[in-house]
Every structure is written in structure tokens, then in C-alpha cells.
Scaffold this active site. Structure first.
Site, PDB file in Angstrom:
ATOM      1  N   HIS A  63      54.284  51.283  42.940  1.00 37.17           N
ATOM      2  CA  HIS A  63      53.268  50.240  42.836  1.00 37.17           C
ATOM      3  C   HIS A  63      53.940  48.889  43.051  1.00 37.17           C
ATOM      4  O   HIS A  63      54.884  48.528  42.330  1.00 37.17           O
ATOM      5  CB  HIS A  63      52.639  50.237  41.442  1.00 37.17           C
ATOM      6  CG  HIS A  63      51.644  51.313  41.186  1.00 37.17           C
ATOM      7  ND1 HIS A  63      51.902  52.652  41.397  1.00 37.17           N
ATOM      8  CD2 HIS A  63      50.362  51.253  40.703  1.00 37.17           C
ATOM      9  CE1 HIS A  63      50.835  53.357  41.055  1.00 37.17           C
ATOM     10  NE2 HIS A  63      49.888  52.542  40.634  1.00 37.17           N
TER      11      HIS A  63
ATOM     12  N   GLU B 244      50.627  43.940  44.194  1.00 35.92           N
ATOM     13  CA  GLU B 244      49.248  43.879  43.699  1.00 35.92           C
ATOM     14  C   GLU B 244      49.112  42.598  42.883  1.00 35.92           C
ATOM     15  O   GLU B 244      48.632  41.577  43.369  1.00 35.92           O
ATOM     16  CB  GLU B 244      48.917  45.110  42.859  1.00 35.92           C
ATOM     17  CG  GLU B 244      47.500  45.111  42.310  1.00 35.92           C
ATOM     18  CD  GLU B 244      47.262  46.216  41.281  1.00 35.92           C
ATOM     19  OE1 GLU B 244      46.090  46.517  41.050  1.00 35.92           O
ATOM     20  OE2 GLU B 244      48.221  46.742  40.692  1.00 35.92           O
TER      21      GLU B 244
END
Length: 345
Positions: free
Chosen positions: A199, A202
Site C-alpha cells: 500500500h 494513497e
């Protein structure tokens, strides 16, 4: 953000779909969580009202997520969750699904990680038998728990040797710790033959994506949308063909972009970067995978482009080659029926 509330936006249930980025606890419907909470005597009124999750920022989202996850406590609970999630995906035309699993959440609920995986595997088997949907699990370390905790999860994943667990990743609060802190964990997972995703890009900017690539060397980036802020990074992603697991609905719900007209998915694709779409934590963000595809359509993706999103996802899936071949065959047969078979070779 709910795609059905975007003017002129409709989903395409018959379109063959594939999802690479979804957290299994985050896929739990409010009604299912409420039923589980009643069973265990847990008060979830602070996070669920009128059939919807309640949160207002990323911190409160994480708190709501953790409370919802706490009502899944046995292998059968998780079998029910996986079966419910995958059966609903299949009803919208999904042929392949990957979801993230967190041993840390299992332990917090008092369940052994092995029983957690076996319960999920049972639900996956039930869903596949009923609908044909193929699924795999990706173990994640939780970033904000620190490097030692993530390394412990990597060691556990490396020793697990379960046929349905095919990847390892890093999730959690992206603004905490540097990717280099987790290099040892990723080396352990890589040496065990697990495919890798991170991840990044973001809540943090393009530099987060570049740091993840430099330190951890994944083949995929979860989200990655903030890469749009850096021309050199866009070129690097295209040159290295790093696949982005883009989740438009969650991006809009979290306020990273204002709407479908400003979301960078079309620009990422135009830059030559392999892109896919996923729903992340669908009921928390009032979306579904079908609505994510529909949002891509509202951004200008043609039907052939939407099929290509699925093709890219299958090509990038953390799955054995025999299963990938069957999925490709199923996709191409569906693409022919949709008149979209000539998008790519």
C-alpha cells in the site's frame, strides 16, 4: 461515495471482473456485522446506523474497521464472511478475487491464525463450488504496528505453506514508518515464494510509492494514485510495468480526489501504467466492485477498456499458472460475447 449516485453512472453486472485489492474484514456487510455482534454481545451502535458504517476520517475509519472485525471470532465466522463476500462478487460477474488477510486481527479476536486461514479457505471453497469464482489470500503486515510485528507476520506467512495463500503485503497507516523498515520482512516473504504488494501513494504522496519500490521491490502497488504528482515516477511505473491496484471509490470517500472527473485513473492508464480497479473496503466506502468498474466507465473507459482492466488483473494475479490460464480462457470467451476480444492480443 456510492457510484450509483453519480449522474448517468450504471454498473455492468455481465462484464467479467477481477479484484486484487480488498480487505476481508473490510468486506463485511453492516448487516452481517450487526448479526455477529448480537451473537457475541458486542455494541456496534457507534459504528453502524441505518445499515451503514459511521466514520468521518481515516483514524475513525480504522477504529470502525477494527470493531467490526472483532465480531468474527471462529473459523466458521470467517467461513461465513468469505462465502458471503465471494458469492456477492460472483453475482456481479466477478471471476477472480484476491483479498487481504491479517493474522493480527485474528489474534485480537482470540482466534489462531491457522484456524483463521482454514475458516476463510472453507468459505472460499463453498463460494467456488456454488458460483465458480476463484480466490486467493494475501497476508498483510500492519504498518503502524511496526517493523518487528510485520516481520513476525512475514515469518508466519513464509512457514504457512497453504495453497490458497499466495502473496504478502504491507497495509495500515501509510504515514508511519519508512518502507525500508520493512525490507527484512519482504525478503523473508520473497524467499518463501510469495508475491509482493505494498500500500503506497494513497494518503502519502508520490515519494511514498518511490520509496516502496526502492526498498521493497513489489510487483504491484496498492492504490498508487498519488504517483500522478510526479512525471518521473509515472515514467518509472510504466517502464517497470508495476501494476497499480486502484480503488476509486475509497479515494473519493477519503477525500483524496473530489470526484470521478478529477480522479487520475485515465491519466495513469494513458501514461502506460498497468491499472486495475478494486473496492478496497466496499461497504465502508458505500461501493462494490461493479460500481468501481462503472466509475471507470464514467471516466471514459470503453467497454473494451473495462475488459482490459480485468485482463490486466488476471495477468497480475498472485495465482498459479494453471489457474491463470483457465481464468484467461473464461475472460476471452466472455470478451468475445461482449464484442471486446480485440482490445489486446
Amino acid at each position: 461515495m456510492n457510484a450509483s449516485r453519480v449522474p448517468g453512472l450504471t454498473s455492468s453486472p455481465i462484464l467479467p471482473k477481477a479484484e486484487l485489492h480488498c480487505h476481508i474484514e473490510g468486506a463485511a456487510r453492516p448487516a452481517l456485522v450487526a448479526a455477529q455482534a448480537a451473537r457475541y454481545g458486542v455494541d456496534v451502535s457507534g459504528i453502524i446506523a441505518e445499515g451503514r458504517y459511521l466514520w468521518h476520517d481515516f483514524t475513525s475509519f480504522l477504529a470502525a474497521y477494527d470493531l467490526a472485525a472483532s465480531v468474527f471470532r471462529t473459523g466458521e465466522d470467517y467461513a461465513l464472511l468469505a462465502e458471503d463476500h465471494l458469492t456477492r462478487l460472483a453475482a456481479d460477474g466477478t471471476i477472480y478475487s484476491e483479498f487481504f488477510i491479517s493474522p493480527d486481527h485474528a489474534r485480537a479476536a482470540g482466534l489462531s491464525p491457522r484456524a483463521y486461514v482454514e475458516g476463510l479457505a472453507e468459505g472460499m471453497a463453498r463460494a467456488e463450488a456454488a458460483t465458480g469464482i476463484v480466490a486467493r489470500m494475501i497476508v498483510i503486515g500492519v504498518r503502524h504496528l511496526g517493523a518487528e510485528a510485520v516481520e513476525a507476520v512475514a515469518r508466519w506467512a513464509a512457514a504457512l505453506d497453504h495453497r490458497l495463500v499466495s502473496g504478502f503485503g504491507l497495509a495500515g497507516e501509510e504515514r508511519m514508518h519508512h518502507p525500508a523498515d520493512f525490507a527484512r520482512a519482504f525478503d523473508i516473504a520473497r524467499d518463501a515464494g510469495l508475491s509482493l504488494t505494498v500500500h503506497a501513494g494513497e494518503l502519502a504522496g508520490a515519494e511514498s510509492v518511490a520509496a516502496a519500490l526502492d526498498a521493497l521491490h513489489p510487483s504491484r502497488i496498492g492504490h498508487g494514485v498519488r504517483a500522478i504528482e510526479s512525471g518521473p515516477l509515472l515514467r518509472r511505473l510504466a517502464e517497470e510495468q508495476i501494476v497499480l491496484e486502484v480503488c476509486p471509490g475509497s479515494n473519493l470517500a477519503l477525500g483524496i480526489f473530489d470526484g470521478v472527473d478529477t480522479h487520475p485513473l485515465p491519466r495513469l492508464k494513458a501514461a502506460g501504467i498497468p491499472v486495475t480497479v478494486s473496492a478496497d473496503d466496499p461497504p465502508f466506502f458505500a461501493t462494490t466492485l461493479a460500481e468501481e468498474y462503472a466509475m471507470a466507465g464514467a471516466m471514459g473507459f470503453s467497454q473494451a477498456d473495462l475488459v482490459d482492466l480485468t485482463r490486466t488483473a488476471i495477468d497480475a494475479a498472485f495465482v498459479d499458472e494453471e489457474s491463470r490460464g483457465r481464468l484467461r480462457t473464461k475472460l476471452e470467451a466472455a470478451a468475445i460475447s461482449l464484442g471486446a476480444s480485440d482490445v489486446t492480443p
